[in-house]
Structures are given as C-alpha cells and as structure tokens.
Design a protein around this motif. Structure first.
Motif, PDB file in Angstrom:
ATOM      1  N   UNK A 156      18.877  -0.603 -12.708  1.00 18.95           N
ATOM      2  CA  UNK A 156      19.294   0.658 -13.026  1.00 18.95           C
ATOM      3  C   UNK A 156      18.274   1.585 -13.600  1.00 18.95           C
ATOM      4  N   UNK A 157      17.224   0.835 -14.181  1.00 23.43           N
ATOM      5  CA  UNK A 157      16.213   1.847 -15.133  1.00 23.43           C
ATOM      6  C   UNK A 157      15.031   2.072 -13.814  1.00 23.43           C
ATOM      7  N   UNK A 158      14.633   1.230 -12.877  1.00 24.81           N
ATOM      8  CA  UNK A 158      13.614   1.490 -11.764  1.00 24.81           C
ATOM      9  C   UNK A 158      14.001   2.892 -10.798  1.00 24.81           C
ATOM     10  N   UNK A 159      15.038   3.055 -10.476  1.00 27.55           N
ATOM     11  CA  UNK A 159      15.294   3.917  -9.526  1.00 27.55           C
ATOM     12  C   UNK A 159      14.914   5.344 -10.300  1.00 27.55           C
ATOM     13  N   UNK A 160      15.565   5.854 -11.392  1.00 28.53           N
ATOM     14  CA  UNK A 160      15.165   6.987 -12.004  1.00 28.53           C
ATOM     15  C   UNK A 160      13.619   7.038 -12.367  1.00 28.53           C
ATOM     16  N   UNK A 161      12.953   5.924 -12.767  1.00 27.90           N
ATOM     17  CA  UNK A 161      11.467   5.958 -12.956  1.00 27.90           C
ATOM     18  C   UNK A 161      10.824   6.236 -11.808  1.00 27.90           C
ATOM     19  N   UNK A 162      11.114   5.559 -10.607  1.00 31.19           N
ATOM     20  CA  UNK A 162      10.271   5.980  -9.451  1.00 31.19           C
ATOM     21  C   UNK A 162      10.523   7.307  -9.065  1.00 31.19           C
ATOM     22  N   UNK A 163      11.771   7.838  -9.160  1.00 31.07           N
ATOM     23  CA  UNK A 163      12.115   9.219  -8.792  1.00 31.07           C
ATOM     24  C   UNK A 163      11.299  10.287  -9.481  1.00 31.07           C
ATOM     25  N   UNK A 164      11.182  10.114 -10.944  1.00 28.77           N
ATOM     26  CA  UNK A 164      10.425  10.727 -11.716  1.00 28.77           C
ATOM     27  C   UNK A 164       8.897  10.834 -11.252  1.00 28.77           C
ATOM     28  N   UNK A 165       8.323   9.638 -11.054  1.00 30.10           N
ATOM     29  CA  UNK A 165       6.893   9.379 -11.080  1.00 30.10           C
ATOM     30  C   UNK A 165       6.573   9.885  -9.421  1.00 30.10           C
ATOM     31  N   UNK A 166       7.538  10.043  -8.627  1.00 34.54           N
ATOM     32  CA  UNK A 166       7.285  10.368  -7.216  1.00 34.54           C
ATOM     33  C   UNK A 166       7.222  11.862  -7.234  1.00 34.54           C
ATOM     34  N   UNK A 167       7.916  12.628  -8.110  1.00 33.94           N
ATOM     35  CA  UNK A 167       7.936  13.883  -8.089  1.00 33.94           C
ATOM     36  C   UNK A 167       6.748  14.422  -8.880  1.00 33.94           C
ATOM     37  N   UNK A 168       6.581  13.740  -9.936  1.00 31.58           N
ATOM     38  CA  UNK A 168       5.203  14.308 -10.740  1.00 31.58           C
ATOM     39  C   UNK A 168       3.908  13.973  -9.937  1.00 31.58           C
ATOM     40  N   UNK A 169       3.681  13.111  -8.937  1.00 32.76           N
ATOM     41  CA  UNK A 169       2.796  12.783  -7.878  1.00 32.76           C
ATOM     42  C   UNK A 169       3.047  13.914  -7.001  1.00 32.76           C
ATOM     43  N   UNK A 170       4.057  14.257  -6.482  1.00 30.47           N
ATOM     44  CA  UNK A 170       4.479  15.296  -5.369  1.00 30.47           C
ATOM     45  C   UNK A 170       3.793  16.838  -5.983  1.00 30.47           C
ATOM     46  N   UNK A 171       4.104  17.093  -7.263  1.00 30.06           N
ATOM     47  CA  UNK A 171       3.762  18.341  -7.888  1.00 30.06           C
ATOM     48  C   UNK A 171       2.210  18.327  -7.855  1.00 30.06           C
ATOM     49  N   UNK A 172       1.381  17.204  -8.203  1.00 27.71           N
ATOM     50  CA  UNK A 172      -0.031  17.139  -8.051  1.00 27.71           C
ATOM     51  C   UNK A 172      -0.658  17.454  -6.860  1.00 27.71           C
ATOM     52  N   UNK A 173       0.299  17.002  -5.757  1.00 24.61           N
ATOM     53  CA  UNK A 173      -0.608  16.986  -4.536  1.00 24.61           C
ATOM     54  C   UNK A 173      -0.019  18.414  -3.447  1.00 24.61           C
TER      55      UNK A 173
ATOM     56  N   UNK B 171       0.466   8.113   7.970  1.00 23.18           N
ATOM     57  CA  UNK B 171       0.415   7.167   6.806  1.00 23.18           C
ATOM     58  C   UNK B 171      -0.709   7.842   5.912  1.00 23.18           C
ATOM     59  N   UNK B 172      -1.664   8.475   6.359  1.00 28.40           N
ATOM     60  CA  UNK B 172      -2.432   9.193   5.461  1.00 28.40           C
ATOM     61  C   UNK B 172      -1.831  10.158   4.691  1.00 28.40           C
ATOM     62  N   UNK B 173      -1.135  11.111   5.099  1.00 28.44           N
ATOM     63  CA  UNK B 173      -0.242  11.832   4.392  1.00 28.44           C
ATOM     64  C   UNK B 173       0.602  11.335   3.182  1.00 28.44           C
ATOM     65  N   UNK B 174       1.283  10.310   3.661  1.00 31.03           N
ATOM     66  CA  UNK B 174       2.094   9.871   2.640  1.00 31.03           C
ATOM     67  C   UNK B 174       1.671   8.836   1.737  1.00 31.03           C
ATOM     68  N   UNK B 175       0.127   8.387   2.077  1.00 38.34           N
ATOM     69  CA  UNK B 175      -0.399   7.271   1.333  1.00 38.34           C
ATOM     70  C   UNK B 175      -0.564   7.641  -0.314  1.00 38.34           C
ATOM     71  N   UNK B 176      -0.912   8.839  -0.664  1.00 33.73           N
ATOM     72  CA  UNK B 176      -1.012   8.953  -2.352  1.00 33.73           C
ATOM     73  C   UNK B 176       0.426   8.592  -2.797  1.00 33.73           C
ATOM     74  N   UNK B 177       1.597   9.157  -2.483  1.00 34.62           N
ATOM     75  CA  UNK B 177       2.797   8.740  -2.919  1.00 34.62           C
ATOM     76  C   UNK B 177       3.240   7.347  -2.807  1.00 34.62           C
ATOM     77  N   UNK B 178       2.883   6.925  -1.397  1.00 38.09           N
ATOM     78  CA  UNK B 178       3.327   5.289  -1.168  1.00 38.09           C
ATOM     79  C   UNK B 178       2.650   4.766  -2.276  1.00 38.09           C
ATOM     80  N   UNK B 179       1.264   4.818  -2.511  1.00 38.60           N
ATOM     81  CA  UNK B 179       0.366   3.915  -3.163  1.00 38.60           C
ATOM     82  C   UNK B 179       1.160   4.143  -4.735  1.00 38.60           C
TER      83      UNK B 179
END
Length: 259
Positions: free
Chosen positions: A214-231, A183-191
C-alpha cells in the motif's frame, strides 16, 4: 504525347517509392494527417523528383515492370521503417519506465497511431514529435526521400541485397541498437526505481507491520515523477542525438542497397 508516354513508367515508379515512404515514415504516417494530404504531397514530391532524376534511366513496359514496382515499394517502406525506429525507441523507453513505476497496467490509446501505448511512452512520444517538428525533421525526411535517387536509382539491386542477407542483417543490427538506446533512455528512472525498491525491501524487513504494498506504490510514483522532472530538460539534447542517429541509419541503408 510520345514523350509523356515514355516518361510515365518512370514517374509511376517514383510515385510508388515516395508513397510507400509516407505510409510508414514518422509524422507523415500518423492518423491525424488526412489521406488526401498524403497522396497529394506524395504526388507533388514525385513530380519534383521526376523533373530532377526521372528521365535519367528509361524504364520499359515489360514483364519486369511489376517487379520494379514491388522493388520501389520495398525501398520506400524500408526507408520509412528505418526512420520510424527512433520513435519506437521513445515508446520502448517509456514502457520500461512505466513497468518500474507501476503504470504498466494502465495503457492509453495513442491518437497518433491508434494503438495502445504506455502513459510515459506516449508522453515522451509527443515531446519527441514536437521537437522533431521544431527541428524541421520533416523537411529532412522529404529531402532524404527525394535525394535517395542519387544513391539508389530506379535500376537498383535491392532484390540482390535482400538475397545476400545484407538488408536483413542491417535491420537486425538496427533493432538491437535501438533497443540499447531505449535502455539508455530509461536507465535514470529505472535505476532510481530499483533503489526505491531496495529501500522499501529494507523497510519491510525492519518494520514488518508496515503494509509495503500500500505504501510502496505511491512512493514509487512520487519518486518517479521527481526524477522525471529533473531529466525532462535534457530531452532536447537526447532527442537531438536520436534524430542524428535516425539520419545516419537511413544513410547506411541507402549505402547497403547501393553497393
């Protein structure tokens, strides 16, 4: 020949523990490692261990020898399973992230274990394996299983510890600890995904004509990858702490069996 026959039961017990350890231990238990290599490595590790501590406790060919073989196999499995917990943490954290990003519906086959695993969980698992090898973690595992006889000799009290419930209590506490680490490892992306969901919910209330699904899924994927690149750069220090936790857990298990 007489000395060889007297020492062979000890060598067989050592071989059983080390082989059982390689069956479930990280890196060594993967499908990409040939079975011949596992058996050969277990044999040579058993020979080195036998030359060091194998002749300290003489074991007889009697009715209790079968129980001794089962006991040594259980010790090896417990040690390997405890070490493998860390890599399960990585996959669990990836599963939490995939569930929030929308990748939970698309699992892939993990070539290391041959089972289905989440996409990001598999990605983190590969990174963890590479870092584990680069930090010589497999050397520490070999040293740990060979030095385990200094803590837990052939005449150990594993069955008594299992009857008392200390081993099962340790496994339950370790699993709870690993779940918390996941849970701690996944916390940044989950939050981050939770905040994106809140923003999409507000957007859906203010602009009802917009198709949020339709709009939310691409936005969540894009935001998730952006946060993943940072961590991702911080994975080195994170996995370093996880590997340290793995070694501490193995030492705690040895101390429980020894006591």
């Amino acid at each position: 020949m007489q000395l060889l026959l007297q020492s062979f039961p000890n060598f067989l017990l050592i071989f059983c523990r080390i082989t059982a350890f390689f069956v479930v231990a990280p890196v060594f238990s993967t499908r990409s490692v040939p079975a011949q290599f596992k058996i050969g490595l277990a044999f040579f590790a058993s020979v080195l261990t036998f030359l060091t501590v194998g002749t300290s406790d003489a074991v007889e060919w009697d009715g209790e020898y079968i129980l001794a073989v089962i006991r040594e196999v259980l010790v090896g499995l417990l040690l390997g399973f405890t070490a493998y917990f860390i890599f399960t943490v990585v996959q669990m954290a990836g599963a939490f992230i995939d569930l929030q990003m929308g990748f939970g519906i698309a699992n892939v086959i993990d070539p290391m274990t041959g089972t289905q695993s989440p996409i990001l969980g598999n990605f983190k698992y590969i990174i963890a394996m590479l870092l584990f090898l680069s930090m010589n973690g497999h050397h520490y595992l070999l040293i740990g299983i060979m030095d385990s006889y200094k803590w837990v000799p052939l005449s150990n009290e594993l069955f008594a510890r299992m009857y008392e419930g200390s081993v099962s209590e340790f496994l339950v506490k370790t699993f709870a600890r690993m779940f918390a680490l996941a849970l701690q490892m996944s916390a940044p992306l989950v939050v981050a995904m939770f905040l994106v969901d809140v923003a999409l919910g507000i957007l859906a209330r203010t602009v009802p004509q917009l198709n949020i699904f339709v709009v939310g899924i691409p936005i969540k994927i894009l935001a998730g990858f952006m946060v993943l690149v940072l961590i991702v750069p911080g994975f080195y220090y994170l996995f370093q702490d996880l590997f340290k936790t793995m070694l501490e857990s193995v030492q705690q298990l040895l101390a429980i069996i020894k006591s």
